[in-house]
Design a protein around this motif. Structure first.
Motif, PDB file in Angstrom:
ATOM      1  N   GLU A 258       3.565   4.248  -1.682  1.00 35.37           N
ATOM      2  CA  GLU A 258       4.517   5.301  -2.038  1.00 35.37           C
ATOM      3  C   GLU A 258       4.826   5.305  -3.539  1.00 35.37           C
ATOM      4  N   ILE A 259       5.016   4.098  -4.092  1.00 39.19           N
ATOM      5  CA  ILE A 259       5.320   3.978  -5.530  1.00 39.19           C
ATOM      6  C   ILE A 259       4.142   4.463  -6.374  1.00 39.19           C
ATOM      7  N   VAL A 260       2.939   3.983  -6.037  1.00 43.80           N
ATOM      8  CA  VAL A 260       1.771   4.355  -6.839  1.00 43.80           C
ATOM      9  C   VAL A 260       1.547   5.865  -6.768  1.00 43.80           C
ATOM     10  N   ALA A 261       1.662   6.426  -5.580  1.00 38.14           N
ATOM     11  CA  ALA A 261       1.476   7.875  -5.436  1.00 38.14           C
ATOM     12  C   ALA A 261       2.490   8.623  -6.290  1.00 38.14           C
ATOM     13  N   HIS A 262       3.727   8.192  -6.250  1.00 38.91           N
ATOM     14  CA  HIS A 262       4.788   8.870  -7.001  1.00 38.91           C
ATOM     15  C   HIS A 262       4.583   8.733  -8.510  1.00 38.91           C
ATOM     16  N   GLU A 263       4.317   7.560  -8.951  1.00 42.57           N
ATOM     17  CA  GLU A 263       4.262   7.310 -10.402  1.00 42.57           C
ATOM     18  C   GLU A 263       2.986   7.850 -11.037  1.00 42.57           C
ATOM     19  N   ALA A 264       1.857   7.774 -10.304  1.00 45.48           N
ATOM     20  CA  ALA A 264       0.592   8.248 -10.870  1.00 45.48           C
ATOM     21  C   ALA A 264       0.356   9.725 -10.574  1.00 45.48           C
ATOM     22  N   GLY A 265       1.140  10.277  -9.652  1.00 42.63           N
ATOM     23  CA  GLY A 265       0.940  11.684  -9.304  1.00 42.63           C
ATOM     24  C   GLY A 265      -0.329  11.913  -8.506  1.00 42.63           C
ATOM     25  N   ILE A 266      -0.650  11.010  -7.604  1.00 45.48           N
ATOM     26  CA  ILE A 266      -1.849  11.152  -6.778  1.00 45.48           C
ATOM     27  C   ILE A 266      -1.439  11.199  -5.311  1.00 45.48           C
ATOM     28  N   ASP A 267      -2.403  11.533  -4.422  1.00 39.71           N
ATOM     29  CA  ASP A 267      -2.032  11.615  -3.019  1.00 39.71           C
ATOM     30  C   ASP A 267      -2.015  10.232  -2.389  1.00 39.71           C
ATOM     31  N   ALA A 268      -1.411  10.143  -1.199  1.00 36.47           N
ATOM     32  CA  ALA A 268      -1.157   8.847  -0.583  1.00 36.47           C
ATOM     33  C   ALA A 268      -2.446   8.141  -0.192  1.00 36.47           C
ATOM     34  N   ALA A 269      -3.480   8.905   0.180  1.00 35.66           N
ATOM     35  CA  ALA A 269      -4.726   8.278   0.621  1.00 35.66           C
ATOM     36  C   ALA A 269      -5.363   7.492  -0.531  1.00 35.66           C
ATOM     37  N   LEU A 270      -5.440   8.146  -1.685  1.00 35.04           N
ATOM     38  CA  LEU A 270      -6.019   7.467  -2.853  1.00 35.04           C
ATOM     39  C   LEU A 270      -5.152   6.267  -3.240  1.00 35.04           C
ATOM     40  N   ALA A 271      -3.852   6.466  -3.210  1.00 35.33           N
ATOM     41  CA  ALA A 271      -2.950   5.355  -3.548  1.00 35.33           C
ATOM     42  C   ALA A 271      -3.176   4.183  -2.606  1.00 35.33           C
ATOM     43  N   ALA A 272      -3.402   4.473  -1.338  1.00 34.56           N
ATOM     44  CA  ALA A 272      -3.613   3.405  -0.359  1.00 34.56           C
ATOM     45  C   ALA A 272      -4.903   2.645  -0.653  1.00 34.56           C
ATOM     46  N   GLN A 273      -5.948   3.386  -1.086  1.00 34.47           N
ATOM     47  CA  GLN A 273      -7.191   2.701  -1.459  1.00 34.47           C
ATOM     48  C   GLN A 273      -6.934   1.712  -2.600  1.00 34.47           C
ATOM     49  N   LEU A 274      -6.202   2.184  -3.605  1.00 33.84           N
ATOM     50  CA  LEU A 274      -5.911   1.319  -4.761  1.00 33.84           C
ATOM     51  C   LEU A 274      -5.086   0.110  -4.330  1.00 33.84           C
ATOM     52  N   VAL A 275      -4.087   0.327  -3.485  1.00 35.13           N
ATOM     53  CA  VAL A 275      -3.257  -0.785  -3.021  1.00 35.13           C
ATOM     54  C   VAL A 275      -4.116  -1.793  -2.265  1.00 35.13           C
ATOM     55  N   GLY A 276      -5.122  -1.307  -1.555  1.00 32.90           N
ATOM     56  CA  GLY A 276      -6.035  -2.217  -0.866  1.00 32.90           C
ATOM     57  C   GLY A 276      -6.741  -3.157  -1.837  1.00 32.90           C
TER      58      GLY A 276
END
Lengths: 274, 274, 274, 274, 274, 274
Positions: F190-208
């Motif tokens: 949620e934080i990465v999506a919000h701060e980077a302005g990307i969708d949750a799926a991509l953010a989840a990949q990065l968090v992985g």
């Protein structure tokens, strides 16, 4: 006796007006001229007292450039090279250091025994030794672009330096290098005879002692007898001191305190002054 | 009591007006004179209290030159030798250090126990000790060319120096060297009798103790009893102190805290003052 | 409460007007007088709190000389001894350090715990402690010739000094030495009774504890109980504190944190205060 | 020659007016542009003399931003980056350091060889390299909010850094990273030919020597021959120096003092200049 | 909020006007009064947070004396204790340090954690802690005789000091010593209840955790939970935080990062807050 | 751009006017509020880039208190925290340091990475962190009593600190502690999506990728990939950079130079961006 630099020519005190005595060995004069033509930074490598300083004085004279010399030491800070603020009646005033003086007004700047300075100090020369040829005076907020005549020359003795005192690769790669050694016997004899004012036969005897001493470096002697020491020995003999007394004073005892090495040196003297 | 230097003669305080008592041992006076004639830089080597400082005072008096002396130490910086900017009512003002004072105005400059100074500090003497005979005052922007009368003399004690405290080869090679030792028994007896104001028999007893102590250097004593200590012992005995009490106070306890060495020294005293 | 030095007598604050309480042990008073008559530099050796400082105060009072005392420490620089330039409304002004003050105006200068100062700092006393009796103020450009009344006295504790903290042989040889120890039981009892204002029987009990503690030095105690600590103990007992509480507070806990040594000290107290 | 910064544009001296020669290798130009668009702090990693500094100059020129460069060193303090109080006729005056200058007025700030600075110094960049983008001037009592154009770029050479000289994880994590290496043979030949003014065949011979030398890093050579050194070699050959003499001066001796490595380098030169 | 010292009473800011809360344990109040009556220098020994600082505040209040406190650290120089020259519109002006302030005007001077200061710094207190009771301001040229009310108190924690950080025997012997420990369970419960404003039952539970933690010192914990930490825990519980959360925040995590010790501490909390 | 502090509100520049983005994890906001209500000093523990600084900004904003932040470093002296005398046209003038500023006027003072400061420096906070809540300005002669709103917060990373860099027990015991870690996958996405302005799926990949990297800490990685780095990666991908290129630039190369760890990180990227 002293020569304060006039405002009109800030490098006046650094001009060499009389030709220094220098006896070229191989092609080093031409190579230096090529390097200077492109202002390549230069390293002069070689043992103590073999003539590196005299060579750079000779080249500065030959090229008609002033020579700013610094004997490097571990206390030397970047500010000692670059300059600092001094307090004045009207507040602080900027004082160019020797490197800035040379870079700004176009001298050859010679850092003698550069490895004695800390590696951290010597990084200040980096922007002067690549294509930028500039010197940022961070504390003054000025960017000095080097004068077209400016060149940087450094020297060091690769013989007895510890690994801890070495140039960093990123500094070293900025220089071309000339290597020096003691001159061969014929040339060294000629130099000693000329400088000490003695005849060639006596000079050759002294050179024989020196060459023997240089072979003792394998046996623990830090450095062999230098050309400069031979000149001292010759001067005192010319002056009436007995050759063995002169050698004892200027060659043997001056070189070492180690009993074994002292004995070896005395044998050399005895062999050449029987 | 104190002697501030007048502007008219900046070396006035450093002139030696009374002949120092010095008892020559071998040819050292003549050798010094030869070295001074050519202004060769000189090293005086020898143990503590054997008379190196007295000798250089004597030579300065004999040659009529002022003598500027510095006791070297590890805190000594290049600025302590060369000079520094001082703050004045009108801003900063340059203050020549002792080495600059001597070089500019023509004194003999004597660096006592030179190996106590860091090797980094002593490189500032390099340009003064080769053919250039000049001293760059980097922080002032002045090149001082040495006065024709200037000579540099340094001393050190090769006996108990660690390898870490040694002169660098590139410094050492700039000097000729004279070696000193304690005088032989006859000469030392004469000196002790003269300086302490005692008769030769008593002086000879004291010299006997000292010679024994110098042999203890193999057994862990850093230094033997010096001539100076014998003079202290003689003075107190002349003054009415019992010889053994005087020796205990000026020779034995002054030399060491080690119980074994104290016992050995007391045996020596007992042997010569039975 | 404070005593700024008037210009008329720069040593006024250092004069000792009341006779310090001192109980001579052996011939140390006469030996000091002999040494002072010739201005021999003196080392006072001995354990902490045995009375070295009191002795030099007593001698200064007896000889009518001012006493300038310095507690040496590793931060002490040559400038702290010799003096420095201070900034004034009119620029810089020279401020004599304590050693210069004593040398210039004729005080006894006492360097307490001299081995705490770095060896490099202490070399500044060399020219004051040989025949020259002078002090070069390099940074001022002045040679101070010592006042005829000036004498240098230093102290140290040979007991727990490491080898790293020792006087250099070349410094040490400039001094005659007096050795101190704790006074014998009779004298120490007399001192404790006098200083603490208690009767001799109680003082003897306390001295018994101290003598026992000094034997513990073989078992790892850095120092035994000093005379000064006994006086503290006596004062509190006189004041109504129970003897064991007073000994716990002033002798046992004050001396060590080591559980074994604490137990041993408490046994000593129990034995003498059953 | 020198360019003092006018008050009207404090970054005037730091603007790059001529396009620096730079030959892009892969996508590094586009990646830098993306990073700059978001002002991401950047690390440039790569060996000495491979073109990192030239690249950042090129990007600054391309983006039309001034470039403030600092060669980091171990003596560098936080004040050297951030600024300090200077004494003026009217008291103290704040002087922005290079980092503050860049942050306040919107330059790219380039810290060359950032690992040479102590980790403790580099923590001052932390608040500039996260979302805060601010620089607290603690000693001035001011919070500088970075100019929208400000970006921080640092470089270092991961090859020969010891573990002791590394960026702290908490610093490193604030940066994106671009990795550089020497260009491939074709590109490097093109660069050497262009910069030294020689034909491609000769440039290719020189590049051959360099590529061989870089393989010697496994055998103890700190760094291989850099592109910059090849340019030096080419310039001297163009100038008439024999190729082997030029390589000896600019490649072989400049790189090492080790006899074995010198022999290996000379074999490389012989192989490419038969 | 701040209290600059008026000229009329330089110690005004150091007077304690409200009685500090202090719960006496054994006879320490009476022993301190005896020591103060004779101005004996005092060491307060004991673990962190057991109440040494509070005790000296209480005694200063009870005796009606101002209290000058210094938290010692390794950077502290003699000048930080004694004073220094400051530059003024009219040149330099002397500024008394806290020790001088206390000695001159009659405060209790408390050096907290004295072993954190270097041994070299602490020797400046020697002349204040023997019969002389004076403080030489060498740099000012003044001898301050201590005010009759002046007393010196120091504290340290014998628990986790390394041997390198210890008082020198010659310093230590100048003090009488009082030993502190955490109060027994009854007293500590009373203190925690009073200071945190909680009931005795809850306070007793917290004290139980602390006593358990102090036993963990044998298992590698530097220090057990202090009384001060218990007060923090109590305050948060009173404020509505769950006891286990409060203990986690103020006792467990605050004390260590070691996983094994954290687990052991949590077991203690679970045992007392089941 | 810069915000000099006006005299009327010396903390104006330190007020936070816009709500910082912060996503609470567990009860840390309430616990902080309890601690602040009693002004308990607080330690925030946790890995680099997990949000400690953001949290304290958020709390300062929520509580309406100004925030004075200091990035601690080893060069930081007590004077950098507390203040110093500066020279002015009218002589010296006192300049409050950031800690004094916060204490005097009532800010939250945040010492980031407190273990980077020397233990000796940090003892100055002792009197501010117990019941006294005061700050002695020894060099000014003033006792500052803390403003009622003042609180001290410090942070550090227990992960890679060496034993040599730890808080002293006597400092540590003055604080309550909150522990932070990277947020769980859902929150971090949620934080990465919000701060980077990307969708949750991509953010989840990065968090992985980040979660995989944090497991590599057992294999020698100093720190795993932080949330901040994921935001960088997301921003560049949103900007059009290919995901693998972006991860290489912002995650892989930014984190380490070690070939094995680089390979492991690239495998992680490949696994999440197939």
């Amino acid at each position: 006796m002293s020569a304060p630099a006039p405002v009109s020519d800030p490098l006046a005190a650094y001009r060499i007006t009389e030709a220094p005595y220098y006896r070229p060995c191989s092609g080093e004069v031409a190579l230096y001229q090529h390097a200077y033509a492109h202002r390549l930074p230069l390293i002069l490598k070689g043992p103590t007292g073999c003539g590196k300083t005299r060579f750079v004085e000779y080249m500065a004279w030959k090229l008609g450039r002033p020579l700013v010399t610094l004997a490097c030491n571990e206390d030397m800070t970047a500010a000692d090279l670059v300059g600092r603020w001094l307090l004045d009646a009207d507040g602080t005033r900027w004082h160019d250091g020797p490197l800035t003086l040379a870079a700004r007004h176009g001298a050859i700047c010679y850092l003698d025994e550069v490895v004695e300075a800390r590696q951290d100090t010597t990084v200040v020369i980096h922007p002067l030794t690549d294509a930028r040829r500039m010197l940022p005076l961070d504390r003054k907020g000025e960017l000095v672009h080097a004068h077209p005549d400016f060149q940087l020359v450094v020297s060091y003795n690769p013989g007895y330096q510890s690994a801890a005192k070495d140039m960093k690769p990123s500094t070293r790669q900025r220089f071309a290098a000339l290597e020096f050694d003691y001159p061969d016997a014929t040339v060294e004899t000629e130099i000693v005879a000329h400088e000490a004012g003695i005849d060639a036969a006596l000079a050759a005897q002294l050179v024989g002692v020196a060459q023997g001493s240089r072979a003792l470096r394998q046996q623990g002697l830090d450095e062999g007898i230098s050309t400069r020491m031979l000149i001292y020995a010759g001067i005192l003999i010319r002056d009436g001191v007995a050759p063995r007394d002169s050698c004892e004073m200027t060659l043997t005892r001056a070189l070492t305190d180690d009993p074994d090495l002292l004995a070896a040196l005395r044998q050399l003297v005895d062999a050449h002054f029987p």
